[in-house]
Design a protein around this motif. Structure first.
Motif, PDB file in Angstrom:
ATOM      1  N   UNK A 497       0.852  -1.189   0.000  1.00 35.76           N
ATOM      2  CA  UNK A 497       0.000   0.000   0.000  1.00 35.76           C
ATOM      3  C   UNK A 497       0.888   1.239   0.000  1.00 35.76           C
ATOM      4  N   UNK A 498       1.903   1.201   0.906  1.00 36.31           N
ATOM      5  CA  UNK A 498       2.876   2.301   0.939  1.00 36.31           C
ATOM      6  C   UNK A 498       4.229   1.646   1.179  1.00 36.31           C
ATOM      7  N   UNK A 499       5.194   1.825   0.326  1.00 39.69           N
ATOM      8  CA  UNK A 499       6.449   1.085   0.465  1.00 39.69           C
ATOM      9  C   UNK A 499       7.082   1.273   1.836  1.00 39.69           C
ATOM     10  N   UNK A 500       7.551   0.159   2.418  1.00 35.82           N
ATOM     11  CA  UNK A 500       8.238   0.111   3.709  1.00 35.82           C
ATOM     12  C   UNK A 500       7.353   0.497   4.873  1.00 35.82           C
ATOM     13  N   UNK A 501       6.083   0.799   4.626  1.00 37.25           N
ATOM     14  CA  UNK A 501       5.236   1.216   5.741  1.00 37.25           C
ATOM     15  C   UNK A 501       4.030   0.330   5.919  1.00 37.25           C
ATOM     16  N   UNK A 502       3.316   0.105   4.852  1.00 37.23           N
ATOM     17  CA  UNK A 502       2.103  -0.703   5.048  1.00 37.23           C
ATOM     18  C   UNK A 502       1.918  -1.677   3.902  1.00 37.23           C
ATOM     19  N   UNK A 503       1.604  -2.925   4.321  1.00 33.79           N
ATOM     20  CA  UNK A 503       1.396  -4.033   3.393  1.00 33.79           C
ATOM     21  C   UNK A 503       0.114  -4.751   3.793  1.00 33.79           C
ATOM     22  N   UNK A 504      -0.533  -5.348   2.787  1.00 30.75           N
ATOM     23  CA  UNK A 504      -1.731  -6.134   3.099  1.00 30.75           C
ATOM     24  C   UNK A 504      -1.689  -7.461   2.361  1.00 30.75           C
ATOM     25  N   UNK A 505      -2.491  -8.446   2.872  1.00 27.90           N
ATOM     26  CA  UNK A 505      -2.568  -9.749   2.223  1.00 27.90           C
ATOM     27  C   UNK A 505      -3.714  -9.754   1.217  1.00 27.90           C
ATOM     28  N   UNK A 506      -3.438 -10.320   0.033  1.00 29.39           N
ATOM     29  CA  UNK A 506      -4.493 -10.491  -0.968  1.00 29.39           C
ATOM     30  C   UNK A 506      -4.464 -11.940  -1.451  1.00 29.39           C
ATOM     31  N   UNK A 507      -5.483 -12.335  -2.166  1.00 29.53           N
ATOM     32  CA  UNK A 507      -5.472 -13.646  -2.819  1.00 29.53           C
ATOM     33  C   UNK A 507      -5.633 -13.418  -4.304  1.00 29.53           C
TER      34      UNK A 507
END
Lengths: 545, 293
Positions: A497-507
């Protein structure tokens, strides 16, 4: 149960200390293979094998089929094809019943020449009776089986025709060849009279009413002076059997005439049951009449038509009866005659011609040949009938079908008792899958998952949490390799979502152009956290599958 | 033609056939079984009464009791053979009818084999006095037949109205599935019903044996008559059976007076066919879905 694993890659960087991780003991993949192979729950045979003998060759011959008039049917239903393994040409006889019919009729035709001398009389007389009763039962089978009218008044029609033609023959000198014809007219008239209540009454009301009609005929004939209340029957009619012939020849003629009558009955059954009327009525079985009517089937008219045709034929048989026995007896109307005839139908199986004939053969044999047994032979017939009704759904000829249904039930019980979870193919699915690779792949996959499940321990989860990427211990590496190898649809992935800050799981959707779907709401602060969350999710899926 | 004799005869026969018809009716409506072995139960209980009269006592109550008891046992036998094994199997109605026919075949022949073809006669149960009621001369056996059948039938109907078992049977008659759901055992009730109707057949057998004889096949004609009465009144309706029995009795009396005895069956069946053409489910039957067993 744990051991330490030294990272071999550490040797490339001697300045750092050797990396050591607590991990599982080595577990050989062979162990899972052995466990699977030694799986010895009792496994009864499962599968759907039906054996047809395959005849060699097909080709031009298959197209030149012999069809018999006036239908377009073939004598034998033969289908051609190719063996799916060897690609050899082959033929299969789909329906062997014509062969059995011809063989049995031939046997009946030559039977008189193989009867021992001392039993000629009894057996030939019984044979003639068998022919007549078989013809009556075939007509009755049309009424009960095809038309679905529970009429017990069959013998009222036969008896009326027999009495009528015998009476005319005695008092007006009707020749023997006219008796069946007059009998058919009487039968048709009686059929019309009996059919009137059938248009209004249903099922058992009609059965009971016709039972009463037979009783009425019996009482009338017993009391009436013209119909021989004094002599116990009406005798002295003309017969097709010349009286100046020797006795053996007379018996033989009677036997073959009975046989011809039965074959005529079989043809009638075929042409009514197997053609338009039969088809129409098969569309409207009991309790589904409303549906048939809604689809435009006029089942009432068809039923009455079948009833009238059968009555005509029954009248013919009645005329033949009095021409055969030179008269008629009130026993035609008795309750026991009706019962024995019903026993013949039930023992053979309701609704099929072969059932009527075989049932008649059995019952007539017991009734006429085992005469020495006295009343016990009726007890035997009744017991047979009771057993057939209690245990068989379709008489003797329904045994095959019922046995198959029972075997299928047992098979599916066995299958459900040994079915394992985890995507292995069920046996029936397996036999019908063209690509056998799929079966073996799924079996292998299941074994592999079972093995990997044993590798999932807190140690390797902890190892993954510390270092999601890079070199791992053997156990963790096996698990990860399996996860990476999974197909693209519904495979978990990480979206930034935002590099090095926020990530999310998807399928992943697995389809080009279709966006991945979000799996959860949680947002991870670093790639490693997201990697580990994804790993945990896959582990969970593995353990649940 | 003696009017009073004919009327007395018709009333007696109506009572006896009514008893049979009510038995058939109750069996059909509660169990969904057409009991074609009713003739066999009838003959069996005749023989039971005869045995009792031979070896125990010729007292009227003993003979009648033995007949009723044998009938009840015969009914339970038929239930065990033809109802219990197949009542939950597909196509039960047809198979049940054929099974009872088979029981009847075996039973009648066994009776013939054991007792021989010679008919037996029961001792007179009610003496042989005569009384005159409203100018109609009634012999004691006719009065006895009418009174005992009316009394016993009323007792049975009262029992069915007021007792626990009767409630169960009536529940089965109304809706067998719902009865099974609220905990009424189908098989147990089957035994009650068959014992009860068998007892009624036994009663009718003993009463009819005052006029006719006991023989291995003596049950067939009464069964056919009872069936026609039940059919005419509407299967499953006790009230209808009573009306039909009365109607057919009157018809029988009128026919024998007007046309002669040999036309009785013809007019009877003409009447039944007429009634059934007008009301296909009988006099008191409701033209609705038939009982689906």
């Amino acid at each position: 149960m744990t051991t330490t694993w030294k990272n071999p890659v550490s040797a490339f960087d001697p300045e750092k200390p050797v990396e050591e991780v607590v991990t599982n003991d080595y577990l050989s993949p062979q162990s899972q293979w052995d466990a699977t192979r030694s799986y010895n729950v009792p496994t009864p045979p499962v599968g759907r094998l039906r054996y047809y003998h395959k005849w060699a060759g097909h080709g031009d011959k298959l197209w030149h089929r012999l069809r018999y008039w006036p239908t377009r049917r073939r004598v034998l239903d033969i289908s051609g094809g190719y063996n799916s393994k060897t690609l050899r040409r082959q033929k299969t006889i789909e329906d062997k019943r014509p062969i059995w019919w011809i063989l049995s009729l031939l046997a009946l035709a030559i039977a008189p020449f193989f009867i021992p001398e001392n039993q000629q009389n009894a057996l030939l007389t019984a044979g003639a009776v068998f022919g007549i009763y078989a013809a009556i039962n075939l007509c009755w089978m049309l009424i009960i089986g095809t038309a679905g009218i529970y009429s017990l008044a069959t013998y009222a029609v036969v008896g009326a025709a027999a009495y009528g033609s015998a009476y005319l023959s005695i008092h007006m000198g009707l020749p023997w060849w006219a008796m069946p014809l007059v009998g058919s007219v009487i039968g048709l008239v009686f059929g019309v009279i009996i059919a009137i209540p059938a248009t209004r009454l249903e099922g058992f009301y009609y059965a009971l009413l016709t039972l009463g009609l037979v009783e009425l005929c019996r009482v009338y004939v017993i009391q009436s002076r013209e119909f021989g209340s004094a002599t116990g029957g009406l005798y002295g009619a003309d017969s097709y059997i010349p009286q100046d012939w020797p006795q053996h020849a007379q018996l033989l003629l009677g036997y073959y005439a009975g046989l011809v009558l039965m074959i005529l009955g079989l043809f009638l059954f075929r042409f009514v049951n197997g053609k338009r009327l039969g088809r129409v009525l098969r569309m409207a079985p009991e309790k589904r009449e409303a549906f048939a009517e809604a689809t435009g089937v006029n089942y009432r008219a068809a039923r009455i038509q079948v009833f009238l045709i059968s009555s005509l034929a029954l009248g013919f048989i009645g005329g033949f009866y009095s021409a055969h026995f030179r008269g008629a007896a009130p026993s035609l109307f008795s309750f026991d005659t009706m019962l024995l005839s019903l026993a013949m139908l039930v023992i053979g199986g309701l609704g099929r011609a072969e059932g009527a004939v075989l049932g008649t053969l059995i019952v007539v044999f017991i009734d006429r040949v085992l005469v020495d047994w006295g009343p016990m032979r009726f007890v035997l017939i009744g017991t047979l009938m009771l057993l057939v009704v209690l245990f068989l759904r379709g008489g003797l000829f329904g045994i095959k079908e019922q046995f198959r249904a029972w075997r299928d039930k047992k098979k599916s019980e066995n299958r459900s008792s040994r079915a394992e979870k985890g995507g292995e193919m069920l046996p029936e699915e397996a036999t019908e899958t063209e690509n056998k690779d799929i079966i073996y792949f799924r079996r292998f996959d299941k074994m592999q998952r079972d093995f990997l499940k044993k590798l999932i321990t807190p140690e390797i989860i902890e190892e993954h949490r510390k270092r999601p990427l890079g070199q791992h211990s053997e156990a963790l590496e096996r698990v990860l390799t399996y996860f990476r190898r999974q197909p693209q649809n519904d495979k978990y992935a990480i979206t930034v979502i935002e590099p090095f800050k926020s990530y999310r799981l998807v399928a992943l959707s697995g389809t080009r152009g279709v966006a991945p779907r979000l799996v959860e709401d949680k947002i991870y602060g670093s790639p490693d956290e997201a990697y580990h969350a994804l790993f945990l999710r896959r582990v969970q899926d593995l353990l649940e599958a | 033609m003696n009017w009073s004799f004919v009327i007395a005869n018709a009333i007696t026969l109506a009572c006896i056939y009514g008893t049979l018809a009510i038995g058939i009716s109750i069996t059909w409506s509660s169990l969904g079984l057409i009991n074609m072995a009713y003739g066999f139960i009838f003959a069996l209980s005749g023989y039971g009464a005869w045995l009792a009269a031979q070896y125990i006592s010729a007292n009227g109550f003993v003979v009648m009791g033995a007949g009723i008891l044998t009938g009840a046992i015969g009914g339970m036998l038929v239930c065990a053979l033809a109802f219990i094994p197949i009542h939950d199997k597909p196509n039960f109605t047809v198979r049940g009818m054929i099974a009872t026919l088979a029981v009847s075949l075996v039973g009648n022949q066994a009776l013939l084999w054991y007792f021989g073809p010679r008919a037996k006669s029961l001792p007179p149960l009610f003496g042989s006095s005569q009384t005159s009621i409203f100018g109609v001369v009634m012999t004691a056996d006719k009065i006895g037949a009418v009174v005992s059948s009316v009394v016993l039938l009323s007792a049975v109907l009262l029992w069915m109205r007021s007792s626990r078992r009767g409630l169960e049977i009536r529940a089965m008659m109304m809706n067998p599935h719902a009865a099974a759901i609220v905990g009424i055992g189908v098989r147990r009730t089957g035994f009650y019903v068959m014992a009860l109707t068998g007892g009624l057949a036994g009663l009718a057998s003993v009463l009819l044996s005052q006029t006719y004889y006991v023989g291995p096949f003596s049950g067939i004609t009464p069964m056919v008559k009872g069936l026609s009465v039940a059919l005419c009144g509407g299967l499953g309706s006790v009230f209808g059976a009573v009306i039909a029995a009365a109607l057919l009795g009157i018809n029988e009396a009128m026919t024998s007076v007007v046309f002669g005895g040999q036309y009785v069956l013809i007019t009877q069946f003409a009447l039944i066919i007429l009634i059934l053409l007008i009301r296909p489910r009988g006099i008191a039957g409701i033209l609705d879905k038939a009982r689906e067993a």
